[in-house]
Design an enzyme around this catalytic site. Structure first.
Site, mmCIF file in Angstrom:
data_model
loop_
_atom_site.group_PDB
_atom_site.id
_atom_site.type_symbol
_atom_site.label_atom_id
_atom_site.label_comp_id
_atom_site.label_asym_id
_atom_site.label_seq_id
_atom_site.Cartn_x
_atom_site.Cartn_y
_atom_site.Cartn_z
ATOM 1 N N HIS A 48 -6.625 -31.858 -32.924
ATOM 2 C CA HIS A 48 -7.605 -30.813 -32.649
ATOM 3 C C HIS A 48 -8.576 -31.236 -31.554
ATOM 4 O O HIS A 48 -9.793 -31.097 -31.687
ATOM 5 C CB HIS A 48 -8.346 -30.416 -33.927
ATOM 6 N N LYS A 72 0.827 -1.207 0.000
ATOM 7 C CA LYS A 72 0.000 0.000 0.000
ATOM 8 C C LYS A 72 0.861 1.256 0.000
ATOM 9 O O LYS A 72 0.540 2.238 -0.681
ATOM 10 C CB LYS A 72 -0.921 -0.013 1.221
#
Length: 514
Positions: A273, A133
């Site tokens: 595929h 922070k």
């Protein structure tokens, strides 16, 4: 300048601390980190000395003190903060190196609940978040891999630059978020709550990908924080070949999932595929591979192969005959590696001995798919529910037909819906899937299989809505059929099976794969 070091992961700690001391930092530390520093002859002050407050509650409270958090959170650009810090004897802390208690490792060890709870860090996340922070004044380092870069910047510039502090800040918040997600996931698992009201997911990036499914799409590969006991693509060892692509990883996972359906015998799976184009079992791995490849040699070109036994020289020689993208197997003999090393671009993945076990099973886990604005989550269709197979035709399947039906049923759930699979007891013969109606899937499989479908078993991932699909399967030469059942026209479909002299089994379990 003050730096606070308190780490469970002590990789690189000593040279980092030495570098900080050389640059004029004074070090604060706690527990095992302090012992490691002193053991290396590095001067450091215990946090309790700095705060003038003892550690209490068995060490649960050490750093939760105004002289620590005030030193981290002080906004040095504000005169009021500087004055307040001075009034309370709070010295600014400009670098915090903290990583958290080994919660995940403790869970993975099988520790009891009390021990796991004790590894939920409180002070560590508080310091990390406070430092992040106040990143304008504090460099927070949660990853030992960042130590060298931070030291280099301090040596060159006498400070950690703004862009680096921002990068470290982002990494720190991701670190604590992932930590909390792990705790939440463990608590949900303890409560047998797979779908909690609030879901947090935590994965670590394994690699950036050249692109996603297509070159204009960006992509990256993330994996879990620790390796499971079951074989996975995410933790398989890459032995050689080009960098794995997005599509490679998808196809490898599909291949691995299917080969795990047949742990009892040597098995070869070929995926193209995300769809199986070859599956076979045999007593010899090379025979299984050659049989699987023969199902559809055109599609096998450029395919992905999964094997469930160590790759020997003969199997490697057979695979070298065809261009393949990738292979995943439990292991490879030295002779096999020598044969395959000539294929420089062929990716070889080693999944480990668990894949070769006759009791190997697909991993039971959750499957997730993103949708716009949300996430779909479900149990993976990996573990077959208890089957109540029921013969509904006049004729029961022969023992050979039953073996073929079981083989076809296992393969069928790995084919896109509407899925149709023709097989023998040891080999995929043809498949059709991904169609908008089931009869078209049957006809596609018939076109691919031709005469080899005579005497075959046919599996359908969902019920036959009309008898036309069954009529076509019979015309192809199938003698037995397995499907979930449950259609309003089941009686019509069963009558069709009887007309064709086919044995029909219903499972009561559907295997849609969208």
């Amino acid at each position: 300048m003050l730096a606070l070091l308190s780490v469970s992961d002590k990789r690189g700690l000593v040279p980092f601390a030495q570098g900080l001391v050389h640059l004029g930092f004074r070090l604060l530390s706690t527990g095992g980190t302090l012992e490691a520093l002193k053991g290396a002859g590095i001067p450091a002050t215990q946090v309790s000395e700095h705060t003038k407050s003892p550690e209490i509650l068995g060490g649960r409270v050490k750093t939760l003190h105004p002289r620590i958090h005030g030193g981290i959170l002080g906004r040095l650009e504000l005169e009021a903060d500087r004055e307040e810090m001075k009034a309370h004897g709070i010295e600014p802390i400009s670098l915090v190196a903290v990583n958290l208690y080994p919660f995940r490792q403790t869970v993975a060890s099988g520790a009891a609940e009390a021990e796991v709870i004790e590894q939920i860090d409180i002070g560590g996340p508080a310091m990390v978040r406070a430092s992040a922070k106040n990143f304008r004044h504090v460099a927070v380092v949660v990853d030992p891999d960042d130590y060298p870069a931070v030291l280099a910047e301090l040596e060159q510039q006498k400070a950690v630059g703004d862009s680096t502090r921002r990068k470290l800040m982002r990494k720190a918040f991701a670190h604590t978020a992932a930590y909390d997600a792990s705790i939440s996931a463990w608590l949900s698992a303890q409560a047998a709550e797979p779908f909690p009201g609030e879901l947090s997911l935590s994965f670590r990036k394994a690699q950036d990908l050249r692109y996603g499914e297509n070159p204009h799409q960006r992509g990256a590969f993330y994996r879990e924080h620790s390796a499971p006991s079951e074989p996975t693509v995410g933790f398989a060892k890459v032995l050689q070949g080009k960098e794995l692509s997005y599509n490679n990883i998808l196809d490898l996972d599909a291949a691995l999932g299917l080969v795990l359906e047949f742990p009892e015998r040597p098995t070869a799976v070929i995926i193209k595929h995300n769809t199986p184009c070859g599956v076979a079992v045999d007593d010899a791995l090379v025979k299984a591979y050659r049989t699987a490849r023969a199902v559809d040699e055109i599609s096998a070109f450029g395919g992905i192969v999964a094997l469930n036994r160590e790759v020997d020289e003969l199997t490697a020689q057979a695979m070298a005959e065809t261009f393949l993208e990738a292979v995943i197997a439990p292991s490879y003999s030295q002779a096999a590696l020598q044969v395959l090393s000539a294929k420089k671009n062929l990716r070889l993945l080693e999944a480990g001995p668990a894949l070769a076990s006759p009791t190997a099973r697909p991993r039971a886990q959750l499957d997730g798919r993103s949708v716009s604005g949300g996430l779909l989550l479900m149990d993976r269709d990996a573990v077959e529910p208890e089957l109540s197979w029921k013969v509904v035709s006049k004729r029961s399947p022969t023992p050979d037909e039953e073996r073929a039906l079981r083989f076809a049923w296992k393969v069928c759930k790995h084919v896109k819906s509407n899925a149709i699979v023709f097989s023998s007891g040891s080999q995929l013969l043809a498949q059709g899937g991904g169609q908008t109606n089931r009869v078209d899937s049957v006809r596609i499989a018939m076109q691919r299989g031709g005469e080899v479908l005579k005497g075959s078993a046919v599996a359908s991932d969902a019920f036959f809505p009309f008898r036309d699909g069954l009529d076509e399967a019979a015309r192809a030469g199938a003698t037995c059929v397995i499907h979930p059942g449950g259609s309003v026209r089941d009686a019509e479909v069963i009558a069709a099976a009887d007309e064709h002299g086919m044995a029909m089994v219903v499972t009561g379990v559907r295997h849609f794969r969208h």
